[in-house]
Motif scaffolding. Structure first.
Motif, PDB file in Angstrom:
ATOM      1  N   MET A   1      47.194  81.237  27.672  1.00 35.74           N
ATOM      2  CA  MET A   1      47.439  79.641  28.654  1.00 35.74           C
ATOM      3  C   MET A   1      45.712  78.787  27.793  1.00 35.74           C
ATOM      4  SD  MET A   1      46.320  78.862  32.283  1.00 35.74           S
ATOM      5  CE  MET A   1      44.210  79.020  31.702  1.00 35.74           C
ATOM      6  N   HIS A   2      45.296  78.683  27.301  1.00 33.67           N
ATOM      7  CA  HIS A   2      44.051  77.909  27.108  1.00 33.67           C
ATOM      8  C   HIS A   2      44.823  77.719  25.165  1.00 33.67           C
ATOM      9  CE1 HIS A   2      40.662  77.793  29.290  1.00 33.67           C
ATOM     10  NE2 HIS A   2      40.747  78.550  29.395  1.00 33.67           N
ATOM     11  N   ILE A   3      45.960  78.570  24.241  1.00 34.59           N
ATOM     12  CA  ILE A   3      46.050  77.965  23.414  1.00 34.59           C
ATOM     13  C   ILE A   3      46.982  77.652  23.510  1.00 34.59           C
ATOM     14  CG2 ILE A   3      47.321  78.335  21.399  1.00 34.59           C
ATOM     15  CD1 ILE A   3      45.853  81.024  21.373  1.00 34.59           C
ATOM     16  N   PHE A   4      48.680  77.832  25.258  1.00 33.35           N
ATOM     17  CA  PHE A   4      48.926  76.900  24.695  1.00 33.35           C
ATOM     18  C   PHE A   4      48.296  75.340  25.103  1.00 33.35           C
ATOM     19  CE2 PHE A   4      51.954  80.640  24.001  1.00 33.35           C
ATOM     20  CZ  PHE A   4      53.035  80.009  23.848  1.00 33.35           C
ATOM     21  N   VAL A   5      48.095  75.200  26.519  1.00 38.30           N
ATOM     22  CA  VAL A   5      47.919  74.070  27.197  1.00 38.30           C
ATOM     23  C   VAL A   5      47.016  73.248  26.145  1.00 38.30           C
ATOM     24  CG1 VAL A   5      46.742  73.347  28.859  1.00 38.30           C
ATOM     25  CG2 VAL A   5      47.672  74.589  29.271  1.00 38.30           C
ATOM     26  N   TRP A   6      45.515  73.635  25.899  1.00 34.35           N
ATOM     27  CA  TRP A   6      45.481  73.218  24.843  1.00 34.35           C
ATOM     28  C   TRP A   6      45.714  72.186  23.184  1.00 34.35           C
ATOM     29  CZ3 TRP A   6      42.472  70.459  27.951  1.00 34.35           C
ATOM     30  CH2 TRP A   6      41.492  71.428  28.634  1.00 34.35           C
ATOM     31  N   SER A   7      46.915  72.780  22.447  1.00 31.81           N
ATOM     32  CA  SER A   7      48.101  72.619  21.957  1.00 31.81           C
ATOM     33  C   SER A   7      48.574  71.640  22.371  1.00 31.81           C
ATOM     34  CB  SER A   7      48.179  73.880  21.324  1.00 31.81           C
ATOM     35  OG  SER A   7      49.268  74.844  21.961  1.00 31.81           O
ATOM     36  N   GLN A   8      48.949  71.489  23.690  1.00 31.94           N
ATOM     37  CA  GLN A   8      50.153  70.303  24.242  1.00 31.94           C
ATOM     38  C   GLN A   8      49.559  69.834  24.338  1.00 31.94           C
ATOM     39  OE1 GLN A   8      51.216  72.936  27.557  1.00 31.94           O
ATOM     40  NE2 GLN A   8      52.844  74.422  25.501  1.00 31.94           N
ATOM     41  N   TRP A   9      48.066  69.859  25.102  1.00 34.42           N
ATOM     42  CA  TRP A   9      47.980  68.118  25.417  1.00 34.42           C
ATOM     43  C   TRP A   9      47.250  67.516  24.249  1.00 34.42           C
ATOM     44  CZ3 TRP A   9      50.503  65.820  28.998  1.00 34.42           C
ATOM     45  CH2 TRP A   9      51.309  66.892  29.699  1.00 34.42           C
ATOM     46  N   LEU A  10      45.983  68.212  24.042  1.00 29.07           N
ATOM     47  CA  LEU A  10      45.100  67.673  22.714  1.00 29.07           C
ATOM     48  C   LEU A  10      46.062  67.272  21.769  1.00 29.07           C
ATOM     49  CD1 LEU A  10      41.774  69.105  23.690  1.00 29.07           C
ATOM     50  CD2 LEU A  10      42.333  67.805  24.414  1.00 29.07           C
TER      51      LEU A  10
ATOM     52  N   VAL B   1      58.109  62.864  13.685  1.00 28.64           N
ATOM     53  CA  VAL B   1      58.009  63.000  15.315  1.00 28.64           C
ATOM     54  C   VAL B   1      59.086  64.015  15.547  1.00 28.64           C
ATOM     55  CG1 VAL B   1      58.610  62.201  17.638  1.00 28.64           C
ATOM     56  CG2 VAL B   1      58.133  60.415  15.605  1.00 28.64           C
ATOM     57  N   PHE B   2      59.382  64.784  14.660  1.00 23.55           N
ATOM     58  CA  PHE B   2      59.986  66.070  15.064  1.00 23.55           C
ATOM     59  C   PHE B   2      59.705  66.809  14.385  1.00 23.55           C
ATOM     60  CE2 PHE B   2      63.178  69.727  14.168  1.00 23.55           C
ATOM     61  CZ  PHE B   2      63.071  69.961  15.607  1.00 23.55           C
ATOM     62  N   SER B   3      58.836  67.113  13.304  1.00 24.60           N
ATOM     63  CA  SER B   3      57.288  67.906  12.663  1.00 24.60           C
ATOM     64  C   SER B   3      56.894  68.358  13.326  1.00 24.60           C
ATOM     65  CB  SER B   3      57.215  67.282  11.289  1.00 24.60           C
ATOM     66  OG  SER B   3      56.606  66.064  11.451  1.00 24.60           O
ATOM     67  N   LEU B   4      55.886  67.675  14.721  1.00 25.34           N
ATOM     68  CA  LEU B   4      55.166  67.755  15.654  1.00 25.34           C
ATOM     69  C   LEU B   4      55.172  69.458  15.495  1.00 25.34           C
ATOM     70  CD1 LEU B   4      53.947  64.559  17.027  1.00 25.34           C
ATOM     71  CD2 LEU B   4      52.755  65.614  15.792  1.00 25.34           C
ATOM     72  N   LEU B   5      56.394  69.622  16.413  1.00 30.97           N
ATOM     73  CA  LEU B   5      56.988  71.236  16.811  1.00 30.97           C
ATOM     74  C   LEU B   5      56.172  72.648  15.728  1.00 30.97           C
ATOM     75  CD1 LEU B   5      60.588  70.718  18.206  1.00 30.97           C
ATOM     76  CD2 LEU B   5      58.379  70.226  18.933  1.00 30.97           C
TER      77      LEU B   5
ATOM     78  N   PHE C   1      54.041  70.953  13.510  1.00 26.96           N
ATOM     79  CA  PHE C   1      52.420  71.149  13.647  1.00 26.96           C
ATOM     80  C   PHE C   1      51.929  72.116  14.686  1.00 26.96           C
ATOM     81  CE2 PHE C   1      53.612  68.206  10.340  1.00 26.96           C
ATOM     82  CZ  PHE C   1      52.253  68.900   9.387  1.00 26.96           C
ATOM     83  N   GLU C   2      52.346  72.295  15.789  1.00 34.38           N
ATOM     84  CA  GLU C   2      51.492  72.645  16.724  1.00 34.38           C
ATOM     85  C   GLU C   2      52.062  74.008  16.918  1.00 34.38           C
ATOM     86  OE1 GLU C   2      52.852  73.459  22.099  1.00 34.38           O
ATOM     87  OE2 GLU C   2      54.371  72.090  20.739  1.00 34.38           O
ATOM     88  N   GLU C   3      52.843  74.352  16.364  1.00 32.07           N
ATOM     89  CA  GLU C   3      52.362  76.406  16.008  1.00 32.07           C
ATOM     90  C   GLU C   3      51.766  76.377  15.243  1.00 32.07           C
ATOM     91  OE1 GLU C   3      54.044  78.168  18.229  1.00 32.07           O
ATOM     92  OE2 GLU C   3      55.293  77.319  18.981  1.00 32.07           O
ATOM     93  N   LEU C   4      51.555  75.395  13.861  1.00 33.30           N
ATOM     94  CA  LEU C   4      50.117  75.738  13.032  1.00 33.30           C
ATOM     95  C   LEU C   4      48.655  76.357  13.415  1.00 33.30           C
ATOM     96  CD1 LEU C   4      51.706  73.755   9.898  1.00 33.30           C
ATOM     97  CD2 LEU C   4      51.804  76.835  10.792  1.00 33.30           C
ATOM     98  N   VAL C   5      48.608  74.859  14.888  1.00 33.04           N
ATOM     99  CA  VAL C   5      47.551  74.637  15.234  1.00 33.04           C
ATOM    100  C   VAL C   5      47.433  75.900  15.930  1.00 33.04           C
ATOM    101  CG1 VAL C   5      46.756  73.260  17.308  1.00 33.04           C
ATOM    102  CG2 VAL C   5      47.340  72.005  15.693  1.00 33.04           C
ATOM    103  N   LYS C   6      48.070  76.600  16.718  1.00 32.97           N
ATOM    104  CA  LYS C   6      48.469  77.967  17.534  1.00 32.97           C
ATOM    105  C   LYS C   6      48.043  79.031  16.302  1.00 32.97           C
ATOM    106  CE  LYS C   6      51.880  77.028  20.299  1.00 32.97           C
ATOM    107  NZ  LYS C   6      52.913  77.602  20.863  1.00 32.97           N
TER     108      LYS C   6
END
Length: 446
Positions: free
Chosen positions: A389-398, A417-421, A423-428
């Motif tokens: 949950m923490h990984i998903f929530v913080w990658s989304q909202w931070l 803008v679309f590439s953020l999808l 980069f979000e996976e790379l953050v997780k």
């Protein structure tokens, strides 16, 4: 005792019915909108306004059902009838409770929000009527989703898929009759679509309930509970399920916020994002179904007490299959972009160009997303729902939500803008894989 881990063929046998079921679920929404479209734009607007609330309720039920699926798989792995019965009954009680609570909350807040958002009084009235009838869908799906999750956890993924094969034609038939007043029935407009979906959901619940009763007679006959009493078992189930529900709810709200931010883009860019979003969702079910099937089998192995070696051997196969699934999804995205001119024949050249600009991201996105999904489902199966949950929530909202707002404000090309999808996976990616390498999950107890 050393257990032999399942092969890739076992994962595939579990995954393909879940994948087709997810595709049919998305298709049902498209079909309902298509049926109502014959009534005009105002009817579509009324339905869209109401389904914004209904979709959130169904999302919450799906989240709790995902937790039930994991616990059912663990219980199935133990081979103890009382554990299977506990997971089944607790899952049903929690889903029905969540459905009733959601309907109560909707009754309190939806009316004023619909009135404030609707362009005309007629649209507001139709939206309220649709939402009232949609309560049948919520209660029917509360039971059906929980029963589906139980069967999935037991390895019976085909039966929930078959329930959609039975229910979708009924949904279409009843909706057409009630929307347009055929065969002597009253013409209920958009409300008829909600009633058709409700009949379909109740039929699915009855079909799945009948099969669960036949297939789990020994478990249902058990008199004990895993924690010694039903209240304690229900509390433990809820403690496990709440982080999973919070994860799904956060994702839903984050996606809604990003969609509102996208609306500030140029109309052609916003149209391109709107058109590609459902395709990303539908094509992505291939990798997600594979990861969910892997998570079910991990939970079963943990329930059986499988050792670290068996789990590692199994996950190597699961990750290999995830790579193949990601490649198939990437190929599907190429086909979608290449045929977009034919699918959407009236697109402006700018919109078509924006769709093609998404392709580099679409080619890469399935690979980290699929690997992260394997990690997330595995860690949930081991009881690490709060960490996931923490990984998903913080990658989304931070990251994704503020990043989307910043890039749209700066006026960068829509592809960024679309590439953020991606980069979000790379953050997780690092926190997921670091946790997997740590190995604590291999001996975790739910």
């Amino acid at each position: 005792m050393r257990f032999t881990g399942p092969a890739s063929a076992t994962i595939f046998a579990l995954a393909w019915p879940m994948m087709l079921r997810a595709i049919m679920l998305h298709g049902t929404v498209v079909i309902d909108a298509w049926l109502v479209a014959g009534l005009g734009e105002e009817a579509v607007a009324a339905m869209g306004l109401a389904t914004a609330f209904g979709g959130l309720l169904l999302g919450v039920l799906l989240a709790f059902s995902t937790a039930t699926q994991i616990l059912a798989a663990k219980s199935f792995g133990t081979g103890r009838p009382e554990a299977l019965r506990t997971a089944l009954v607790c899952g049903l009680v929690i889903n029905l409770g969540a459905g009733l609570a959601g309907l109560l909350a909707t009754a309190l807040v939806a009316g004023p929000m619909i009135e404030g958002s609707a362009h005309t009084p007629w649209i507001a009235a139709e939206a309220r009527s649709y939402l009232a009838a949609f309560s049948i869908v919520v209660l029917g799906e509360a039971a059906a989703q929980s029963l589906s999750a139980h069967l999935n956890g037991c390895g019976e993924t085909r039966r929930p898929f078959y329930s959609y094969l039975l229910a979708v034609p009924v949904n279409v038939g009843v909706s057409v009759v009630l929307i347009y007043g055929l065969l002597g029935a009253p013409a209920l407009g958009v409300t008829g679509a909600a009633i058709g979906s409700g009949v379909s959901a109740v039929l699915r619940a009855l079909y799945l309930g009948h099969h669960v009763r036949r297939a789990n007679a020994a478990a249902l006959a058990a008199s004990a509970w895993t924690q010694g009493s039903f209240p304690r078992a229900l509390r433990d189930h809820l403690v496990f399920a709440l982080p999973v529900a919070a994860t799904f709810l956060s994702a839903t709200v984050a996606n809604t916020v990003c969609s509102l931010i996208y609306a500030r883009l140029e109309i052609t860019e916003f149209a391109a994002l709107t058109l590609i979003a459902p395709w990303v969702q539908v094509a992505g079910t291939v990798g997600m179904a594979w990861a969910q099937a892997a998570g079910i089998l991990v939970a079963q192995l943990l329930g059986r007490g499988a050792g670290a070696g068996v789990l590692e051997d199994f996950l190597r196969q699961a990750w290999g299959g995830a790579v193949l699934a990601a490649a198939a999804v990437a190929a599907a995205y190429v086909g979608i972009c290449a045929s977009s001119g034919w699918i959407y024949g009236t697109l402006q050249a700018e919109t078509q160009a924006a769709l093609w600009s998404f392709l580099p991201v679409l080619l890469l996105l399935p690979f980290p997303k699929g690997s992260n999904a394997i990690c997330g489902n595995t860690l949930r199966a081991a009881g690490e729902t709060v960490y996931v949950m923490h990984i998903f929530v913080w990658s989304q909202w931070l990251f994704r939500v503020p990043g989307t707002a910043a890039l749209v404000w700066m006026g960068v090309p829509v592809a960024w803008v679309f590439s953020l999808l991606l980069f979000e996976e790379l953050v997780k990616f690092p926190p997921f894989h670091q946790r997997m390498r740590g190995g604590r999950w291999k001996v975790a107890k739910l």
